[in-house]
Design a protein around this motif. Structure first.
Motif, PDB file in Angstrom:
ATOM      1  N   VAL A  28      11.138   1.495   0.000  1.00  0.00           N
ATOM      2  CA  VAL A  28      10.815   2.591  -1.170  1.00  0.00           C
ATOM      3  C   VAL A  28      10.296   1.769  -2.383  1.00  0.00           C
ATOM      4  O   VAL A  28       9.269   2.455  -2.731  1.00  0.00           O
ATOM      5  CB  VAL A  28      12.418   2.993  -1.747  1.00  0.00           C
ATOM      6  CG1 VAL A  28      12.166   3.763  -3.153  1.00  0.00           C
ATOM      7  CG2 VAL A  28      12.971   3.593  -0.616  1.00  0.00           C
ATOM      8  N   GLU A  29      10.255   0.478  -2.307  1.00  0.00           N
ATOM      9  CA  GLU A  29       9.225  -0.377  -3.249  1.00  0.00           C
ATOM     10  C   GLU A  29       7.979  -0.702  -3.042  1.00  0.00           C
ATOM     11  O   GLU A  29       7.276  -0.895  -3.983  1.00  0.00           O
ATOM     12  CB  GLU A  29      10.237  -1.643  -3.772  1.00  0.00           C
ATOM     13  CG  GLU A  29       9.695  -2.540  -4.876  1.00  0.00           C
ATOM     14  CD  GLU A  29      10.010  -1.965  -6.220  1.00  0.00           C
ATOM     15  OE1 GLU A  29       9.601  -2.389  -7.350  1.00  0.00           O
ATOM     16  OE2 GLU A  29      11.148  -0.907  -6.295  1.00  0.00           O
ATOM     17  N   ASP A  30       7.550  -0.368  -1.793  1.00  0.00           N
ATOM     18  CA  ASP A  30       6.332  -0.741  -1.358  1.00  0.00           C
ATOM     19  C   ASP A  30       5.347   0.496  -1.825  1.00  0.00           C
ATOM     20  O   ASP A  30       5.550   1.436  -1.350  1.00  0.00           O
ATOM     21  CB  ASP A  30       6.162  -0.764   0.295  1.00  0.00           C
ATOM     22  CG  ASP A  30       4.866  -1.176   0.754  1.00  0.00           C
ATOM     23  OD1 ASP A  30       3.759  -1.543  -0.058  1.00  0.00           O
ATOM     24  OD2 ASP A  30       4.669  -1.145   1.934  1.00  0.00           O
ATOM     25  N   SER A  38       8.676   7.344  -1.773  1.00  0.00           N
ATOM     26  CA  SER A  38       8.711   6.574  -3.134  1.00  0.00           C
ATOM     27  C   SER A  38       9.857   7.003  -3.930  1.00  0.00           C
ATOM     28  O   SER A  38      10.731   7.551  -3.539  1.00  0.00           O
ATOM     29  CB  SER A  38       7.385   7.088  -3.796  1.00  0.00           C
ATOM     30  OG  SER A  38       7.426   8.708  -4.090  1.00  0.00           O
ATOM     31  N   TRP A  39       9.649   6.389  -5.356  1.00  0.00           N
ATOM     32  CA  TRP A  39      10.915   6.383  -6.058  1.00  0.00           C
ATOM     33  C   TRP A  39      10.728   7.783  -6.730  1.00  0.00           C
ATOM     34  O   TRP A  39       9.438   8.433  -6.779  1.00  0.00           O
ATOM     35  CB  TRP A  39      10.748   5.372  -7.277  1.00  0.00           C
ATOM     36  CG  TRP A  39      11.369   4.218  -6.821  1.00  0.00           C
ATOM     37  CD1 TRP A  39      10.733   3.094  -6.688  1.00  0.00           C
ATOM     38  CD2 TRP A  39      12.445   3.652  -6.496  1.00  0.00           C
ATOM     39  NE1 TRP A  39      11.058   1.989  -6.220  1.00  0.00           N
ATOM     40  CE2 TRP A  39      12.773   2.353  -6.162  1.00  0.00           C
ATOM     41  CE3 TRP A  39      13.840   4.092  -6.894  1.00  0.00           C
ATOM     42  CZ2 TRP A  39      13.722   1.586  -5.865  1.00  0.00           C
ATOM     43  CZ3 TRP A  39      14.937   3.537  -6.350  1.00  0.00           C
ATOM     44  CH2 TRP A  39      15.045   2.171  -6.104  1.00  0.00           C
ATOM     45  N   ASN A  44      15.724   6.823 -10.343  1.00  0.00           N
ATOM     46  CA  ASN A  44      17.289   6.849  -9.871  1.00  0.00           C
ATOM     47  C   ASN A  44      17.473   7.352  -8.542  1.00  0.00           C
ATOM     48  O   ASN A  44      18.720   7.566  -8.260  1.00  0.00           O
ATOM     49  CB  ASN A  44      18.196   7.498 -10.971  1.00  0.00           C
ATOM     50  CG  ASN A  44      17.694   9.044 -11.120  1.00  0.00           C
ATOM     51  OD1 ASN A  44      16.902   9.567 -10.774  1.00  0.00           O
ATOM     52  ND2 ASN A  44      18.972   9.745 -11.983  1.00  0.00           N
ATOM     53  N   SER A  45      16.603   7.890  -7.699  1.00  0.00           N
ATOM     54  CA  SER A  45      16.580   8.127  -6.362  1.00  0.00           C
ATOM     55  C   SER A  45      15.366   7.879  -5.737  1.00  0.00           C
ATOM     56  O   SER A  45      14.254   7.495  -6.229  1.00  0.00           O
ATOM     57  CB  SER A  45      16.973   9.560  -6.454  1.00  0.00           C
ATOM     58  OG  SER A  45      16.067  10.401  -7.066  1.00  0.00           O
ATOM     59  N   PHE A  46      15.238   8.186  -4.420  1.00  0.00           N
ATOM     60  CA  PHE A  46      13.981   8.193  -3.740  1.00  0.00           C
ATOM     61  C   PHE A  46      13.919   9.299  -2.866  1.00  0.00           C
ATOM     62  O   PHE A  46      14.944   9.830  -2.278  1.00  0.00           O
ATOM     63  CB  PHE A  46      14.123   6.769  -2.947  1.00  0.00           C
ATOM     64  CG  PHE A  46      15.095   6.726  -1.644  1.00  0.00           C
ATOM     65  CD1 PHE A  46      14.307   6.961  -0.489  1.00  0.00           C
ATOM     66  CD2 PHE A  46      16.342   6.315  -1.829  1.00  0.00           C
ATOM     67  CE1 PHE A  46      15.432   7.024   0.699  1.00  0.00           C
ATOM     68  CE2 PHE A  46      16.935   6.192  -0.734  1.00  0.00           C
ATOM     69  CZ  PHE A  46      16.455   6.707   0.601  1.00  0.00           C
ATOM     70  N   LEU A  96      18.837   1.738  -7.808  1.00  0.00           N
ATOM     71  CA  LEU A  96      17.763   2.120  -9.231  1.00  0.00           C
ATOM     72  C   LEU A  96      16.410   1.174  -8.983  1.00  0.00           C
ATOM     73  O   LEU A  96      16.380   0.052  -8.507  1.00  0.00           O
ATOM     74  CB  LEU A  96      18.510   1.985 -10.471  1.00  0.00           C
ATOM     75  CG  LEU A  96      19.927   2.588 -10.589  1.00  0.00           C
ATOM     76  CD1 LEU A  96      20.457   2.201 -11.958  1.00  0.00           C
ATOM     77  CD2 LEU A  96      19.638   4.218 -10.464  1.00  0.00           C
ATOM     78  N   LYS A  97      15.452   1.911  -9.458  1.00  0.00           N
ATOM     79  CA  LYS A  97      14.186   0.976  -9.570  1.00  0.00           C
ATOM     80  C   LYS A  97      14.074  -0.201 -10.665  1.00  0.00           C
ATOM     81  O   LYS A  97      14.646   0.122 -11.693  1.00  0.00           O
ATOM     82  CB  LYS A  97      12.894   1.988  -9.760  1.00  0.00           C
ATOM     83  CG  LYS A  97      11.604   1.177  -9.607  1.00  0.00           C
ATOM     84  CD  LYS A  97      10.465   2.185 -10.019  1.00  0.00           C
ATOM     85  CE  LYS A  97       9.300   1.601  -9.983  1.00  0.00           C
ATOM     86  NZ  LYS A  97       8.068   2.474 -10.153  1.00  0.00           N
TER      87      LYS A  97
END
Length: 272
Positions: A28-30, A38-39, A44-46, A96-97
């Motif tokens: 998700v962070e990529d 994606s976020w 607070n979710s993906f 969470l991001k």
């Protein structure tokens, strides 16, 4: 004798997040795959935007499979919830991001086999329902394309028939013209009409010349006696000069018309 033993640092006994959570967070962070996963806007979710591409590209990089349903089941066992019915959006209070350290608080839930099977059947049921809707949409689209194809085929057949009729008419006209041209009577008729036209023009020219002579003679006959003297003689001569000019102009026009007719007939005979 007392020994001061070192006290373990606080937190050393804590276990880190599982490999599944770490790998999922990394995916998700990529930022290079934001069009696929994606976020969310609130971080607070993906969201998995493209489940098919996510399963084919992202999952094999970190996991040993490309089964999206299996990935969703794993999320459920860690307490993730699907929070949007229209898209694949998942949330967990500790996912969470920018808060990677909170992943350790996510624990795997222990579920019985019956609960696992129920969740599996539920997911499979939703997937089957989606596949059924997709199938119906494809069937409708195929039917529309089939009707369009039939319409185009009918239109093409109509155009081919019109083209065939036009070609037949052209062939008939060419055959008719060839038969007419190759007949001796046809060419002989053209020659006769040409000769008759020349003869008619000559006769008309002779008639016009004769009428002019008669008019000139009548002019001299109608002249007054000598009592009018030289004035009448001069007027008569002037009238004769004007009529002579008119005669010359009429003759020239007739001659030009005759020559033009001759050229048209020669051109018509040459083309034939």
């Amino acid at each position: 004798m007392e020994f001061n033993l070192p006290v373990p640092l606080e937190g050393l006994k804590e276990t880190g997040p599982t490999a599944f959570l770490t790998k999922t967070y990394n995916i998700v962070e990529d930022s290079s795959t934001n069009k696929i996963v994606s976020w969310s806007r609130d971080n607070n979710s993906f969201i998995v935007w493209e489940p098919e591409i996510f399963a084919l590209i992202c999952l094999p990089r970190c996991f040993k499979h490309n089964n999206f349903s299996s990935f969703v089941r794993q999320l459920n066992t860690y307490g993730f919830k699907k929070i949007d019915t229209e898209r694949w959006e998942f949330a967990n209070e500790y996912f969470l991001k920018g808060q990677r350290h909170l992943l350790k608080n996510i624990k795997r839930r222990k579920t019985s086999s019956s609960q696992t099977q129920t969740q599996t059947h539920s997911l499979e049921g939703r997937e089957i329902e989606e596949m059924r809707r997709d199938r119906v949409a494809l069937v409708v689209e195929l039917e529309r394309l089939r009707r369009k194809h039939e319409t185009m085929k009918t239109h093409l057949h109509s155009m081919e028939e019109k083209l065939r009729v036009t070609e037949v008419k052209q062939d008939m006209m060419l055959d008719f013209l060839l038969k007419k041209i190759t007949k001796p009577s046809f060419l002989e008729g053209l020659r006769k009409r040409k000769k008759q036209g020349i003869k008619n023009r000559e006769q008309k020219q002779e008639v016009m010349s004769s009428s002019h002579v008669v008019e000139v003679h009548e002019t001299f006959v109608k002249a007054e006696p000598d009592e009018y003297g030289d004035e009448l003689h001069i007027a008569s001569m002037e009238d004769q000069g004007q009529e002579g000019d008119e005669l010359e102009m009429d003759s020239e026009g007739i001659w030009k018309g005759f020559m033009l007719s001759e050229e048209m007939c020669d051109l018509e005979e040459h083309l034939i």
